[in-house]
Design an enzyme around this catalytic site. Structure first.
Site, PDB file in Angstrom:
ATOM      1  N   MET A 100       0.823  -1.215   0.000  1.00 20.90           N
ATOM      2  CA  MET A 100       0.000   0.000   0.000  1.00 20.90           C
ATOM      3  C   MET A 100       0.857   1.264   0.000  1.00 20.90           C
ATOM      4  SD  MET A 100      -2.979  -1.190  -0.244  1.00 20.90           S
ATOM      5  CE  MET A 100      -4.041   0.216  -0.008  1.00 20.90           C
ATOM      6  N   SER A 104      -7.187  -1.140   7.517  1.00 17.82           N
ATOM      7  CA  SER A 104      -8.418  -1.582   6.866  1.00 17.82           C
ATOM      8  C   SER A 104      -9.429  -2.138   7.857  1.00 17.82           C
ATOM      9  CB  SER A 104      -8.132  -2.608   5.759  1.00 17.82           C
ATOM     10  OG  SER A 104      -7.032  -3.400   6.052  1.00 17.82           O
ATOM     11  N   HIS A 125      -8.332   5.649   4.194  1.00 14.72           N
ATOM     12  CA  HIS A 125      -8.341   4.248   3.748  1.00 14.72           C
ATOM     13  C   HIS A 125      -8.307   4.157   2.223  1.00 14.72           C
ATOM     14  CE1 HIS A 125     -10.755   0.236   3.514  1.00 14.72           C
ATOM     15  NE2 HIS A 125      -9.465   0.026   3.426  1.00 14.72           N
TER      16      HIS A 125
END
Ligand code: NAD
Length: 727
Positions: A328, A433, A454
């Site tokens: 990410m 998450s 997010h």
């Protein structure tokens, strides 16, 4: 006329400048459509005018098409009267046809994008000259928002290109660049920008043919019409392909096919009347209504930060620290650099941080090799990413995005390290998450500036960012986070803290219902095939593999621990536990899940599954298909309704946009809220009651829905548009 200016030159050529007052871009408002009629009359009756060139007075483009704000409004065209609706719907076709058959040559000097009704406008002229601008787009994107091109597009584009060549532009809303349009014979000339008016005038003076190809005796449809052997083949194949791609969920695409098939068999004036009928038929469907609202209007509003708290000055995020250079973090660093944001990319070691930057390096290299970026620009973008393991480099950051392991202690530790370097005004965002933001904020010395930001994976492809408020998050932090998300060109939705927030929570129900169907003994192939046929991007078992079965197992264990007595054990929990713990089947990531993923070739269902669950149903009749479809869609939609009841989400636009962009909720519905509203809350509740009786309390309608049903409310009427400004 207020939208068109006419100047006639010494040669008798009228230069018509299309320039809608008070707007940055020309659209086909009701006033414009009316004035096209007047314009045609003037050109036709003024003897001093020999021909006309139409161009745009805007620097932003020629015309972006119909005003979807007007079209998507409540009531629709004609206010319920069919003849009035037809007349209103036909007005544009009528005006364009009058322009085409007025007896004088008309050319278009296309000096910027021409989309939807904008392209249809120029297709109704006799000659099209396009400025050679690399970004200029020509296309009919109507199908993307559930609409049918209703200004002659289905008829003129197919008569110019042939049915097969026109199909992707009509059915998928693909657009073309000037050179492609020239190759496809959609336009006649591409000239250096700034010379298009002159080139169009030259055509009028030298050739100036005022008759469209389809109004000539010798006209033949390229590739043949529906009743020629090749043309017939195209429709047979085309229908099959359309069915395969859309499962019959999209009335727009079906109606486009019908309008083309029927329209190509009749003279042009009848063809455009057929098109208008299908245009109206499509416009009146709940699908079109939902899609226009969500995929165009709401998306545009959220993209402008409509939910941003007012009164907080714009926060220009120039430097951001990303903590964790894993999957990410690496993606976030890349999108930030693309937006010109200086990025400090931190991991535990220099090596891990460098590896994270490698992701951006690979993407930039690819873009440069494809000619999408110059080498210098690529270098400049990469120079913005500073990989390091030293938290001292966080100093001066306007915002932090934390993307380390999903572990409370690790997150708490990096929060402290980063905050020690931050100014009071900076925002700390966690990309967790699953972990509640309020809990994570306990590690913060400035919880009012702590927020959830997010992202979705893969970060560079997914357009949504879910902003999550902790109990203490203040308004300024929300506003600043929205400014950041908009700067990296993503769409923000703002939600309140809850297990799984909004998107993961609702998406989870889709995957879980797939497991329930499996426990009921329905063959896995049926579950996933019907799952895809509902309009979801993949079936629930496939999606479960993508998310990872070990993650799902971990979440189940954690949820059981957190909920204690309230946790309801489902039969499939044991199946997942066995697959993960005993058989090492983690999903796509290790090539073994519900499917086997060979190195080469497509995935196949894992045969061993039938030893873990008894398959009772291997034949799918219509009743079973309907049952599965209803369970999968209603289960997600009722969860979205519960999120409203609990205040997790408060704005229907955010709920709908977030669902489609975040987890791929069937786009034809316009989102789960539009889905419920489209069915009608009372009817939705009635079906939920039946589902509850048959399958259990997971379908039980929340009190909110019963109250709304009793009052005859819809989500959009009850919750309306969140006025954060007023709050
Ligand atoms: P990942 O394991 O790929 O990356 C985590 C990175 O954090 C690793 O490179 C690790 O070395 C680094 N890290 C660990 N401790 C650190 C420390 N003390 N200082 C600096 N770096 C440290 O994980 P990921 O998939 O990138 O997920 C990161 C976060 O994003 C998690 O909270 C996850 O829940 C969340 N998230 C993941 C997804 C997804 O699809 N993977 C989607 C949304 C959010």
């Amino acid at each position: 006329m207020e939208n068109f200016k006419i100047e006639v030159d010494g040669d008798g050529i009228a230069l018509v400048t299309f320039d809608v007052p008070g707007r940055t871009m020309n659209t086909l408002t009701a006033s414009v459509i009316k004035e096209i009629g007047e314009l045609v009359e003037t050109i036709k009756t003024d003897d001093a005018i020999k021909g006309a060139v139409i161009t745009s007075g805007k620097t932003t483009g020629f015309c972006a098409g119909a005003d979807l704000g007007e079209l998507g409004g409540e009531g629709g065209l004609g206010g319920g009267d069919l003849q009035a609706a037809f007349d209103a719907g036909f007005a544009l076709n009528k005006a364009f046809r009058a322009l085409e058959t007025g007896g004088k040559p008309i050319a278009a000097a296309i000096n910027g994008l021409a989309l939807g009704g904008g392209l249809e406008f120029v297709l109704a002229t006799h000659y099209r000259v396009v400025a050679d601008l690399p970004k200029l787009q020509l296309g009919l994107p109507e199908a993307k928002v559930g609409l049918l091109p209703g200004g002659g597009g289905t008829q003129r584009l197919t008569r110019l290109m042939g049915v097969m060549a026109a199909a992707p532009y009509l059915l998928e809303g693909k657009s073309m660049k000037p050179a492609e349009a020239l190759g496809a014979k959609v336009v006649h000339e591409v000239v250096p920008a700034g010379t298009e008016v002159e080139a169009a005038k030259t055509w009028i003076k030298t050739k100036g043919d005022p008759v469209a190809p389809w109004d000539k005796k010798e006209f033949k449809i390229p590739g043949g019409g529906p009743y020629t052997p090749t043309g017939a083949q195209v429709f047979i194949m085309g229908n099959a392909m359309l069915r395969k791609n859309t499962y019959g969920n999209y009335p727009a695409q079906q109606n486009i096919m019908k309008a083309v098939y029927e329209g190509l068999q009749v003279p042009f004036d009848a063809a455009i009347r057929i098109e208008t009928r299908y245009f109206l038929k499509t416009l009146m469907t709940p699908q079109a209504k939902g899609m226009i609202r969500t995929l165009f209007l709401s998306l545009q509003e959220l993209g402008k930060g409509s939910g941003r708290p007012a009164g907080v000055p714009y926060y220009d995020v120039k430097k951001v620290a990303v903590l964790g250079a894993g999957m990410m973090g690496a993606g976030i660093a890349y999108v930030q650099a693309m937006a010109g944001i200086e990025t400090v990319l931190i991991d535990q070691t220099q090596e891990a941080a460098d590896k994270g930057k490698g992701y951006a390096e690979a993407l930039v290299k690819k873009a440069v090799s494809r000619g999408k970026l110059t080498a210098e620009k690529g270098e400049a973008i990469l120079a913005l990413i500073h990989p390091t393991s030293d938290y001292a480099n966080v100093k001066g950051s306007d915002l932090v995005v934390e993307a380390v392991f999903e572990n409370r202690d690790v997150k708490a530790q990096v929060t402290k390290l980063a905050e020690a370097q931050l100014a009071d005004t900076a925002v700390f965002g966690s990309n967790t998450s699953t972990l509640p933001i309020t809990g994570l904020a306990e590690a913060s010395i400035r919880p009012e500036s702590f927020i959830g930001i997010h992202f979705f994976s893969p970060v560079d492809k997914m357009g949504l960012v879910e902003i999550i408020l902790g109990e203490k998050t203040d308004q300024a932090t929300i506003a600043k986070s929205i400014d950041y998300v908009l700067k990296i060109k993503k769409t923000p939705i703002v939600v309140n803290d809850s297990r799984g927030f909004y998107t993961s929570r609702c998406f989870g129900t889709f995957v879980q219902e797939g497991m329930e169907l499996l426990s009921d003994g329905i063959a896995p192939a049926i579950i996933d095939n019907v799952g895809r046929a509902t309009g979801m991007p993949r079936g629930p078992l496939e999606m479960h593999d993508d998310v990872a079965l070990d993650l799902s197992h971990k979440i189940a264990i954690q949820t059981k621990k957190d909920l204690g007595d309230k946790y309801e054990e489902r039969p499939f929990t044991a199946v997942i536990a066995k697959m993960v713990e005993d058989l090492g089947r983690y999903g796509r990531k290790n090539g073994k899940g519900f499917y086997d993923y060979p190195e080469k070739g497509p995935k196949t269902l894992w045969p061993g599954l039938s030893e873990l669950v008894e398959v009772k149903t291997t034949d799918a009749d219509k009743a079973l298909i309907d049952q599965i479809r209803t369970r999968l869609l209603y289960r997600q939609a009722v969860e979205a309704a519960r999120c409203f009841e609990e205040g997790v989400i408060t704005d229907p636009r955010e709920a709908d946009v977030g669902a489609i962009l975040g987890w791929g909720f069937a786009p034809w519905t316009g989102g789960p809220v539009s889905f419920i509203d489209g069915i009608g809350v009372a009817k939705f509740v009635e079906t939920l009651d039946q589902l509850t009786a048959a399958y259990g309390t997971r379908f039980t309608p929340p009190a909110l829905l019963r109250e709304m049903a009793a009052k005859g409310e819809t989500f959009y009427s009850r919750f309306g548009v969140k006025e954060k400004a007023a709050a």
